[in-house]
Design a protein around this motif. Sequence first.
Motif, PDB file in Angstrom:
ATOM      1  N   THR A   1       0.950  -1.020  -0.162  1.00  0.00           N
ATOM      2  CA  THR A   1       0.023   0.113  -0.112  1.00  0.00           C
ATOM      3  C   THR A   1       0.906   1.273  -0.011  1.00  0.00           C
ATOM      4  N   LYS A   2       0.380   2.307  -0.581  1.00  0.00           N
ATOM      5  CA  LYS A   2       1.208   3.599  -0.675  1.00  0.00           C
ATOM      6  C   LYS A   2       1.442   4.181   0.654  1.00  0.00           C
ATOM      7  N   SER A   3       2.536   4.630   0.804  1.00  0.00           N
ATOM      8  CA  SER A   3       3.098   5.109   2.055  1.00  0.00           C
ATOM      9  C   SER A   3       3.765   6.400   1.983  1.00  0.00           C
ATOM     10  N   ASP A   4       4.097   7.060   2.983  1.00  0.00           N
ATOM     11  CA  ASP A   4       5.064   8.291   2.880  1.00  0.00           C
ATOM     12  C   ASP A   4       6.531   7.861   3.131  1.00  0.00           C
ATOM     13  N   GLU A   5       6.812   6.696   3.436  1.00  0.00           N
ATOM     14  CA  GLU A   5       8.095   6.125   3.549  1.00  0.00           C
ATOM     15  C   GLU A   5       8.233   4.642   3.394  1.00  0.00           C
ATOM     16  N   ILE A   6       9.328   4.178   3.431  1.00  0.00           N
ATOM     17  CA  ILE A   6       9.456   2.871   2.970  1.00  0.00           C
ATOM     18  C   ILE A   6       9.282   1.947   4.328  1.00  0.00           C
ATOM     19  N   ILE A   7       8.474   1.180   4.557  1.00  0.00           N
ATOM     20  CA  ILE A   7       8.064   0.326   5.720  1.00  0.00           C
ATOM     21  C   ILE A   7       7.874  -1.099   5.348  1.00  0.00           C
ATOM     22  N   TRP A   8       8.553  -1.994   6.109  1.00  0.00           N
ATOM     23  CA  TRP A   8       8.420  -3.500   6.017  1.00  0.00           C
ATOM     24  C   TRP A   8       7.715  -4.237   7.341  1.00  0.00           C
ATOM     25  N   GLU A   9       6.915  -5.151   7.017  1.00  0.00           N
ATOM     26  CA  GLU A   9       6.549  -5.828   8.142  1.00  0.00           C
ATOM     27  C   GLU A   9       6.557  -7.588   7.603  1.00  0.00           C
ATOM     28  N   SER A  10       7.241  -8.163   8.457  1.00  0.00           N
ATOM     29  CA  SER A  10       7.067  -9.886   8.008  1.00  0.00           C
ATOM     30  C   SER A  10       6.351 -10.435   9.274  1.00  0.00           C
ATOM     31  N   HIS A  11       5.149 -10.912   8.784  1.00  0.00           N
ATOM     32  CA  HIS A  11       4.174 -11.661   9.893  1.00  0.00           C
ATOM     33  C   HIS A  11       4.415 -13.212   9.717  1.00  0.00           C
ATOM     34  N   SER A  12       4.574 -13.897  10.840  1.00  0.00           N
ATOM     35  CA  SER A  12       4.333 -15.468  11.021  1.00  0.00           C
ATOM     36  C   SER A  12       3.071 -15.377  11.737  1.00  0.00           C
ATOM     37  N   LYS A  13       2.636 -16.846  11.756  1.00  0.00           N
ATOM     38  CA  LYS A  13       1.279 -17.189  12.328  1.00  0.00           C
ATOM     39  C   LYS A  13       1.328 -16.454  13.961  1.00  0.00           C
ATOM     40  N   HIS A  14       2.433 -16.218  14.414  1.00  0.00           N
ATOM     41  CA  HIS A  14       2.599 -15.676  15.765  1.00  0.00           C
ATOM     42  C   HIS A  14       2.722 -14.021  15.849  1.00  0.00           C
ATOM     43  N   GLY A  15       2.723 -13.414  14.918  1.00  0.00           N
ATOM     44  CA  GLY A  15       2.942 -12.203  14.879  1.00  0.00           C
ATOM     45  C   GLY A  15       3.855 -11.488  14.020  1.00  0.00           C
ATOM     46  N   ILE A  16       4.438 -10.293  14.384  1.00  0.00           N
ATOM     47  CA  ILE A  16       5.399  -9.759  13.321  1.00  0.00           C
ATOM     48  C   ILE A  16       6.679 -10.306  13.964  1.00  0.00           C
ATOM     49  N   TRP A  17       7.549 -10.919  12.934  1.00  0.00           N
ATOM     50  CA  TRP A  17       8.867 -11.296  13.327  1.00  0.00           C
ATOM     51  C   TRP A  17      10.107 -10.573  12.946  1.00  0.00           C
ATOM     52  N   PHE A  18       9.773  -9.678  11.995  1.00  0.00           N
ATOM     53  CA  PHE A  18      10.890  -8.804  11.115  1.00  0.00           C
ATOM     54  C   PHE A  18      10.036  -7.507  10.755  1.00  0.00           C
ATOM     55  N   SER A  19      10.554  -6.364  11.180  1.00  0.00           N
ATOM     56  CA  SER A  19      10.110  -5.073  10.738  1.00  0.00           C
ATOM     57  C   SER A  19      11.438  -4.213  10.349  1.00  0.00           C
TER      58      SER A  19
ATOM     59  N   ALA B   1       3.034 -15.098   6.200  1.00  0.00           N
ATOM     60  CA  ALA B   1       3.271 -16.646   6.090  1.00  0.00           C
ATOM     61  C   ALA B   1       2.074 -17.393   6.650  1.00  0.00           C
ATOM     62  N   ASN B   2       1.638 -18.458   6.046  1.00  0.00           N
ATOM     63  CA  ASN B   2       0.747 -19.179   6.677  1.00  0.00           C
ATOM     64  C   ASN B   2       1.098 -20.553   7.125  1.00  0.00           C
ATOM     65  N   PHE B   3       2.492 -20.511   7.260  1.00  0.00           N
ATOM     66  CA  PHE B   3       3.194 -21.772   7.805  1.00  0.00           C
ATOM     67  C   PHE B   3       4.188 -21.474   8.809  1.00  0.00           C
ATOM     68  N   GLU B   4       4.583 -22.368   9.464  1.00  0.00           N
ATOM     69  CA  GLU B   4       5.492 -22.154  10.437  1.00  0.00           C
ATOM     70  C   GLU B   4       7.029 -21.902   9.888  1.00  0.00           C
ATOM     71  N   LEU B   5       7.780 -20.641   9.966  1.00  0.00           N
ATOM     72  CA  LEU B   5       8.935 -20.221   9.391  1.00  0.00           C
ATOM     73  C   LEU B   5       9.983 -21.593   9.599  1.00  0.00           C
ATOM     74  N   ASN B   6      10.096 -22.090  10.693  1.00  0.00           N
ATOM     75  CA  ASN B   6      11.085 -23.128  11.009  1.00  0.00           C
ATOM     76  C   ASN B   6      10.942 -24.362  10.302  1.00  0.00           C
ATOM     77  N   TRP B   7       9.690 -24.469   9.536  1.00  0.00           N
ATOM     78  CA  TRP B   7       9.500 -25.722   8.641  1.00  0.00           C
ATOM     79  C   TRP B   7      10.333 -25.829   7.553  1.00  0.00           C
ATOM     80  N   GLY B   8      11.114 -24.789   6.922  1.00  0.00           N
ATOM     81  CA  GLY B   8      11.875 -24.715   5.935  1.00  0.00           C
ATOM     82  C   GLY B   8      11.236 -24.982   4.568  1.00  0.00           C
ATOM     83  N   LEU B   9       9.888 -24.406   4.511  1.00  0.00           N
ATOM     84  CA  LEU B   9       8.952 -24.536   3.315  1.00  0.00           C
ATOM     85  C   LEU B   9       9.502 -23.378   2.183  1.00  0.00           C
ATOM     86  N   GLY B  10      10.229 -22.350   2.321  1.00  0.00           N
ATOM     87  CA  GLY B  10      10.586 -21.532   1.430  1.00  0.00           C
ATOM     88  C   GLY B  10      10.301 -20.048   1.995  1.00  0.00           C
ATOM     89  N   SER B  11      10.551 -19.543   2.967  1.00  0.00           N
ATOM     90  CA  SER B  11      10.435 -18.264   3.338  1.00  0.00           C
ATOM     91  C   SER B  11      11.163 -17.350   2.560  1.00  0.00           C
TER      92      SER B  11
END
Length: 299
Positions: free
Chosen positions: A45-63, A108-118
């Motif tokens: 989505t359009k923003s005034d700056e560059i913002i990144w959020e990576s979500h797992s099934k357990h919430g934000i893991w990287f921002s 992601a709709n899978f557990e990141l430690n499953w190694g499925l291709g994040s």
Amino acid sequence: MAVSENMIRTYKASGKLMLFGEYLVLNGSDCLAFPLKFGQTLSVTKSDEIIWESHSKHGIWFSASLSDDFTILDTNNEEVAAILRQLFLVIRSEKPDLDFNQKFKIEANFELNWGLGSSSTLISLLGQWSGVETKKLLEASFGGSGYDVACATANAPILYANGKIKKEVHLPESITDKLLFIYLGNKQNSREEIKRFKKKEVAQHQIETMNAMISNALQTDKIEVFEQQLNLSEELISSIIGTIQLKERFFADYPYSIKSLGAWGGDFFMATYRDLKTAKNYFEENGYNILFTYQEFIK
């Protein structure tokens, strides 16, 4: 891609598993790989700056937030942010007029430690958004054969070699109804395993042997013949990388085939079976409780 009324652009990418051709695909052999029903979705989505959020099934893991020249202003993971910055630099060099002032939200709709291709789904999603060739993004970041990025947008199992999909394939139900995928419990660092493999000597006849196994596996509708190819593949890769086969290490009393997947270390493996309940009971009694049938797992 879909665009809604409030200009949220969304992109989807599937995870992956490699059944045949692990490691040898780096030397030009064929590989047989599965796109998964699990994967990641990117919303922009359009923003005034560059913002990144990576979500797992357990919430934000990287921002992270970045400046217009991709200086990292704020992040909770410097290593991941550095990779993201490098990817953005490649994209800008290819697409200088692209507007990066966006909020990127990846889920992601899978557990990141499953190694499925994040990682591979990230490359695919950024390629879809930017229009930059995923090969260039992969070379600038994670490396590898590219089969995993190819799986991200595939709609069926693929035969892949030398940077491209040769064809999509369809396994018969007499095979797929006898395949179970089990999580071993250790996420493998594929980049480190690739580095180790590149020091190994691989002969042309070994590549040809792998190609023949894949061809035989794709031509049969008999699970016993399919299992023969799985077992031969395990023997071949074991001899090349100097690692004991998974069945010999952990499942010597299991009556059917056990097949390592991907980097041969710790993510998912595959087992063949004749009775699903019996197979599930065997693995659950041995402490492996994350299991999927082919129909539950594979696209």
